[in-house]
Design a protein around this motif. Structure first.
Motif, PDB file in Angstrom:
ATOM      1  N   LEU A 160      -1.980 -62.995  13.286  1.00  0.00           N
ATOM      2  CA  LEU A 160      -0.554 -62.743  13.502  1.00  0.00           C
ATOM      3  C   LEU A 160       0.294 -63.827  12.827  1.00  0.00           C
ATOM      4  N   HIS A 161      -0.120 -65.082  12.958  1.00  0.00           N
ATOM      5  CA  HIS A 161       0.620 -66.192  12.360  1.00  0.00           C
ATOM      6  C   HIS A 161       0.581 -66.145  10.832  1.00  0.00           C
ATOM      7  N   ARG A 162      -0.500 -65.588  10.275  1.00  0.00           N
ATOM      8  CA  ARG A 162      -0.632 -65.491   8.817  1.00  0.00           C
ATOM      9  C   ARG A 162      -0.054 -64.184   8.276  1.00  0.00           C
ATOM     10  N   ASN A 163       0.557 -63.410   9.155  1.00  0.00           N
ATOM     11  CA  ASN A 163       1.158 -62.122   8.767  1.00  0.00           C
ATOM     12  C   ASN A 163       0.129 -61.136   8.236  1.00  0.00           C
TER      13      ASN A 163
ATOM     14  N   ARG B 276      -4.556 -64.194  17.122  1.00  0.00           N
ATOM     15  CA  ARG B 276      -3.382 -65.060  17.046  1.00  0.00           C
ATOM     16  C   ARG B 276      -3.241 -65.663  15.641  1.00  0.00           C
ATOM     17  N   ILE B 277      -4.348 -66.049  15.036  1.00  0.00           N
ATOM     18  CA  ILE B 277      -4.317 -66.577  13.670  1.00  0.00           C
ATOM     19  C   ILE B 277      -3.858 -65.501  12.688  1.00  0.00           C
TER      20      ILE B 277
ATOM     21  N   LYS C 275      -8.086 -65.610  19.914  1.00  0.00           N
ATOM     22  CA  LYS C 275      -7.672 -66.689  19.004  1.00  0.00           C
ATOM     23  C   LYS C 275      -7.637 -66.179  17.569  1.00  0.00           C
TER      24      LYS C 275
END
Length: 416
Positions: A205-208, A202-203, A199
């Motif tokens: 990755l979403h925040r670049n 994943r965070i 998790k």
């Protein structure tokens, strides 16, 4: 990999086109250079000195004049600060580059976030939602994973934290090995910790904060699924075996109530009489929402749970249906009840929910779709783990199939 630090200072002389006239006293700026392995970074010191006072080999001013002494004192301060930042970054991350040291010295905040810092932020965000749409018990799991990550980083990499860019497949596989082998966790517990780390990835990755998913190619060892439901015989013995302690009788009744409604411990604890709804046909239903997910569920109350509710009505405070002890008290009492009933399984409260799915519903012909709705599951695949298909269910299904197929197919006695 060479990570030795070298710091040097030199004069940044003017080009011929910009050089001042001959004989004029010119003070040149002093530039610093940081070298760590193959990485190099230059920086301005904001200091100046005349060329005649500068010693190229030592990178310091020569002489004992006040100007030379003060200049060398400032250069030494810069040198000490750079070494201090170098040690801090190396201890924290295990690796260090010249640019990172330069940025730290100049007070430039790096945009690169570390794993434990991100994990802490994720935990804080989760904690702020406890009681709204998150459970306190799950937060304890996050804290446990954080502790394991801290210990793993110190033991494996000898660092306090790592940049998120170092969260890659080898790191994940090493953490997997650490949890399974060195910590001795069972597959189910190990997977839980990996899920929390996933998790965080994943965070990131979403925040670049990272450019690609680090879990690509990772295949965890799947835990062996064990039946967590009581058998029909065990459930009958659990209900009918005489108990001589009223406290154990009360806890048994709560377990049986859950086994005939599918309600979880958390939802049982907060169940109120307002959530017991009477329909037009006179039947009573529990209509509530899961504390864990917020998903609504509706369960028709059968005769046994109705009797239990009637038996203890008025015993709980406020509008609660039951006075529910702590989960530790319940599970410890279940183990004592199991001994009295001759049940060899290690009973836990969640088995009541599994027993509802398998013995009370699925074995009696209730569709898995209906079971999923009553349990308040998001995904029917979750229900499939609860609903254990036993021989009784298979036998009943085949009996119904035999009746439906009777007379539809004709197989000749002698087929030549």
């Amino acid at each position: 990999m060479n990570i030795e630090l070298k710091v040097s200072f030199y004069l940044k002389r003017e080009s011929r086109l910009e050089k001042s006239s001959v004989g004029e006293k010119v003070a040149y700026p002093i530039t610093g250079k940081i070298i760590i392995g193959n990485s190099i970074a230059q920086f301005a010191t904001k200091l100046k000195v005349e060329e005649r006072f500068w010693h190229i080999k030592s990178g310091r001013a020569i002489g004992k004049s006040r100007v030379a002494v003060e200049l060398n004192r400032e250069i030494n301060k810069i040198n000490l600060l750079i070494h201090s930042h170098y040690k801090d970054i190396l201890e924290r991350n295990g690796t260090v580059t010249a640019v990172e040291v330069k940025n730290a010295f100049q007070g430039i905040a790096t945009t690169q976030k570390t794993l434990l810092v991100l994990f802490c932020e994720m935990m804080q965000e989760f904690h702020s939602r406890i009681g709204i749409d998150r459970a306190a018990g799950t937060y304890k799991g996050y804290r446990t994973t954080y502790k394991y990550l801290e210990q793993f980083l110190r033991k494996k990499y000898k660092v306090c934290d790592i940049p998120l860019t170092r969260l890659d497949l080898p790191f994940i596989e090493a953490f997997d090995f650490y949890l399974r082998v060195e910590r001795g966790l069972k597959p189910a517990s190990m997977i839980t910790n990996i899920i929390y780390l996933q998790k965080a990835a994943r965070i990131a990755l979403h925040r670049n904060l990272i450019s690609r998913p680090p879990f690509t190619g990772y295949k965890p060892e799947k835990p062996e699924l064990h039946t967590r439901s009581l058998t029909k015989d065990e459930l009958e013995r659990f209900i009918s075996t005489p108990l001589h302690k009223s406290r154990l009788c009360y806890i048994r009744d709560l377990f049986v109530f859950c086994a005939f409604t599918g309600i979880s411990y958390a939802d049982l604890k907060k169940l109120t009489w307002k959530e017991v709804i009477k329909e037009k046909d006179g039947s009573l239903w529990i209509s509530a929402s899961r504390q864990k997910t917020g998903i609504p569920f509706n369960v028709k109350l059968l005769d046994i749970p109705l009797q239990i509710m009637k038996k203890y009505k008025g015993c709980a405070k406020e509008d609660l249906v039951f006075r529910v002890p702590t989960s530790t008290t319940l599970n410890n009492s279940l183990k004592k009840i199991a001994v009295y009933c001759g049940i060899e399984k290690s009973l836990c409260w969640h088995m009541s929910r599994h027993s509802f799915a398998s013995q009370v519903c699925l074995s009696q012909g209730v569709s898995i779709e209906s079971v999923s709705r009553m349990l308040g599951h998001k995904d029917i695949r979750t229900t499939q783990r609860y609903a254990h298909v036993n021989n009784e269910k298979i036998g009943n299904d085949m009996k119904q199939l035999s009746l439906r197929l009777a007379g539809k197919f004709d197989y000749p006695a002698s087929n030549q």
